[in-house]
Design a protein around this motif. Sequence first.
Motif, PDB file in Angstrom:
ATOM      1  N   SER A  24     122.452  53.205 -27.550  1.00 51.64           N
ATOM      2  CA  SER A  24     121.929  53.478 -26.212  1.00 51.64           C
ATOM      3  C   SER A  24     121.263  52.244 -25.598  1.00 51.64           C
ATOM      4  N   ARG A  25     120.955  51.250 -26.417  1.00 49.18           N
ATOM      5  CA  ARG A  25     120.326  50.019 -25.920  1.00 49.18           C
ATOM      6  C   ARG A  25     121.330  48.870 -25.810  1.00 49.18           C
ATOM      7  N   MET A  26     122.599  49.142 -26.096  1.00 47.74           N
ATOM      8  CA  MET A  26     123.630  48.108 -26.017  1.00 47.74           C
ATOM      9  C   MET A  26     124.113  47.990 -24.578  1.00 47.74           C
ATOM     10  N   GLU A  27     124.082  46.769 -24.056  1.00 50.82           N
ATOM     11  CA  GLU A  27     124.516  46.528 -22.680  1.00 50.82           C
ATOM     12  C   GLU A  27     125.438  45.307 -22.662  1.00 50.82           C
ATOM     13  N   PHE A  28     126.663  45.520 -22.225  1.00 59.08           N
ATOM     14  CA  PHE A  28     127.620  44.427 -22.093  1.00 59.08           C
ATOM     15  C   PHE A  28     127.244  43.571 -20.888  1.00 59.08           C
ATOM     16  N   TYR A  29     127.437  42.259 -21.015  1.00 60.64           N
ATOM     17  CA  TYR A  29     127.248  41.394 -19.858  1.00 60.64           C
ATOM     18  C   TYR A  29     128.281  41.743 -18.790  1.00 60.64           C
ATOM     19  N   GLU A  30     127.897  41.578 -17.561  1.00 59.27           N
ATOM     20  CA  GLU A  30     128.801  41.835 -16.446  1.00 59.27           C
ATOM     21  C   GLU A  30     130.056  40.974 -16.597  1.00 59.27           C
ATOM     22  N   GLY A  31     131.207  41.614 -16.500  1.00 56.37           N
ATOM     23  CA  GLY A  31     132.486  40.920 -16.574  1.00 56.37           C
ATOM     24  C   GLY A  31     132.969  40.608 -17.983  1.00 56.37           C
ATOM     25  N   ALA A  32     132.164  40.900 -18.997  1.00 53.79           N
ATOM     26  CA  ALA A  32     132.542  40.545 -20.372  1.00 53.79           C
ATOM     27  C   ALA A  32     133.790  41.304 -20.838  1.00 53.79           C
ATOM     28  N   ARG A  33     133.825  42.592 -20.612  1.00 54.59           N
ATOM     29  CA  ARG A  33     134.964  43.399 -21.070  1.00 54.59           C
ATOM     30  C   ARG A  33     136.242  42.990 -20.340  1.00 54.59           C
ATOM     31  N   GLU A  34     136.125  42.759 -19.046  1.00 53.05           N
ATOM     32  CA  GLU A  34     137.300  42.357 -18.275  1.00 53.05           C
ATOM     33  C   GLU A  34     137.799  40.976 -18.719  1.00 53.05           C
ATOM     34  N   SER A  35     136.871  40.096 -19.056  1.00 52.63           N
ATOM     35  CA  SER A  35     137.242  38.756 -19.521  1.00 52.63           C
ATOM     36  C   SER A  35     137.995  38.823 -20.846  1.00 52.63           C
ATOM     37  N   LEU A  36     137.529  39.672 -21.744  1.00 53.50           N
ATOM     38  CA  LEU A  36     138.231  39.821 -23.022  1.00 53.50           C
ATOM     39  C   LEU A  36     139.610  40.437 -22.814  1.00 53.50           C
ATOM     40  N   ARG A  37     139.715  41.366 -21.879  1.00 56.82           N
ATOM     41  CA  ARG A  37     141.027  41.948 -21.581  1.00 56.82           C
ATOM     42  C   ARG A  37     141.989  40.868 -21.080  1.00 56.82           C
ATOM     43  N   GLN A  38     141.502  40.020 -20.204  1.00 53.44           N
ATOM     44  CA  GLN A  38     142.333  38.938 -19.676  1.00 53.44           C
ATOM     45  C   GLN A  38     142.781  37.996 -20.808  1.00 53.44           C
ATOM     46  N   LEU A  39     141.881  37.659 -21.695  1.00 50.55           N
ATOM     47  CA  LEU A  39     142.236  36.787 -22.815  1.00 50.55           C
ATOM     48  C   LEU A  39     143.243  37.472 -23.740  1.00 50.55           C
ATOM     49  N   GLN A  40     143.051  38.758 -23.988  1.00 54.57           N
ATOM     50  CA  GLN A  40     143.984  39.493 -24.839  1.00 54.57           C
ATOM     51  C   GLN A  40     145.363  39.571 -24.181  1.00 54.57           C
ATOM     52  N   GLU A  41     145.399  39.731 -22.880  1.00 57.98           N
ATOM     53  CA  GLU A  41     146.676  39.766 -22.163  1.00 57.98           C
ATOM     54  C   GLU A  41     147.428  38.437 -22.276  1.00 57.98           C
ATOM     55  N   HIS A  42     146.709  37.365 -22.577  1.00 57.36           N
ATOM     56  CA  HIS A  42     147.322  36.050 -22.775  1.00 57.36           C
ATOM     57  C   HIS A  42     147.578  35.756 -24.252  1.00 57.36           C
ATOM     58  N   GLY A  43     147.563  36.796 -25.066  1.00 57.53           N
ATOM     59  CA  GLY A  43     148.003  36.659 -26.445  1.00 57.53           C
ATOM     60  C   GLY A  43     146.944  36.376 -27.489  1.00 57.53           C
ATOM     61  N   PHE A  44     145.670  36.420 -27.110  1.00 59.51           N
ATOM     62  CA  PHE A  44     144.606  36.170 -28.077  1.00 59.51           C
ATOM     63  C   PHE A  44     144.183  37.464 -28.766  1.00 59.51           C
ATOM     64  N   LEU A  45     143.976  37.389 -30.079  1.00 59.67           N
ATOM     65  CA  LEU A  45     143.280  38.458 -30.780  1.00 59.67           C
ATOM     66  C   LEU A  45     141.807  38.348 -30.405  1.00 59.67           C
ATOM     67  N   ILE A  46     141.102  39.458 -30.382  1.00 68.41           N
ATOM     68  CA  ILE A  46     139.674  39.469 -30.058  1.00 68.41           C
ATOM     69  C   ILE A  46     138.914  39.869 -31.323  1.00 68.41           C
ATOM     70  N   ILE A  47     138.053  38.946 -31.789  1.00 66.28           N
ATOM     71  CA  ILE A  47     137.335  39.163 -33.042  1.00 66.28           C
ATOM     72  C   ILE A  47     135.860  38.816 -32.835  1.00 66.28           C
ATOM     73  N   VAL A  48     134.990  39.782 -33.092  1.00 62.38           N
ATOM     74  CA  VAL A  48     133.552  39.547 -33.027  1.00 62.38           C
ATOM     75  C   VAL A  48     133.091  38.991 -34.368  1.00 62.38           C
ATOM     76  N   VAL A  49     132.272  37.932 -34.313  1.00 58.73           N
ATOM     77  CA  VAL A  49     131.645  37.367 -35.514  1.00 58.73           C
ATOM     78  C   VAL A  49     130.148  37.260 -35.220  1.00 58.73           C
ATOM     79  N   THR A  50     129.328  37.926 -36.033  1.00 56.88           N
ATOM     80  CA  THR A  50     127.910  38.045 -35.708  1.00 56.88           C
ATOM     81  C   THR A  50     127.026  37.972 -36.947  1.00 56.88           C
ATOM     82  N   ASN A  51     125.963  37.174 -36.859  1.00 59.80           N
ATOM     83  CA  ASN A  51     124.929  37.168 -37.897  1.00 59.80           C
ATOM     84  C   ASN A  51     124.062  38.404 -37.695  1.00 59.80           C
ATOM     85  N   GLN A  52     123.815  39.134 -38.770  1.00 62.23           N
ATOM     86  CA  GLN A  52     122.990  40.338 -38.699  1.00 62.23           C
ATOM     87  C   GLN A  52     121.954  40.311 -39.820  1.00 62.23           C
ATOM     88  N   SER A  53     120.995  39.386 -39.697  1.00 61.88           N
ATOM     89  CA  SER A  53     119.979  39.219 -40.738  1.00 61.88           C
ATOM     90  C   SER A  53     119.057  40.420 -40.854  1.00 61.88           C
TER      91      SER A  53
END
Length: 188
Positions: A24-53
């Motif tokens: 409920s506290r997760m908020e995507f940056y404006e345009g982030a989802r659309e940007s990833l869609r555009q990159l995926q449409e150009h053949g990129f895999l989308i992979i999240v890499v995150t430090n979670q200490s």
Amino acid sequence: MNKAIFVDKDGTLLVDVPYNVDPSRMEFYEGARESLRQLQEHGFLIIVVTNQSGVARGFFTEEAVINVGNVVATELANYCVTLDGFYFCPHHPAGSVAAYARPCNCRKPAPGMLLRAAEDFNIDLQNSWMIGNSLDDVAAGRRAGCFTLLISDTETTRDRAGSIPPTATATSLSEAAAIVLENQRVLV
């Protein structure tokens, strides 16, 4: 071989709320989802890499981080984006949970998460990008052999990047996507 966009989660894809695993506290940056869609449409895999200490510090469990990954995947799917991978490092040398309180090769700036994803998805790292908001993200991407993109809206962070120069800098994930796509045309 595949090409990928490795994207940091907190401060790049999602607004940074320290140690947050509450959907409920997760908020995507404006345009982030659309940007990833555009990159995926150009053949990129989308992979999240995150430090979670927070796992090593005892603030939450690995299962909670996995749930965050599932929520991110579901939210991206609502924008026709497939999250191909979600990798996280639960370690931190100063952690209080013994099983996770250690150095590792997956915590950024180490490239372990990117290397593991490259093996899992047959990724050509030399034609892939690491996008993040910290110099640790840039260092991990460079060590893995990727192009790197630092997202920062402060001159101070961009100035500090001199010791670990990114391929490019941007002020948002939307601007980063445009840079990646423009560079792909030049590099092909």
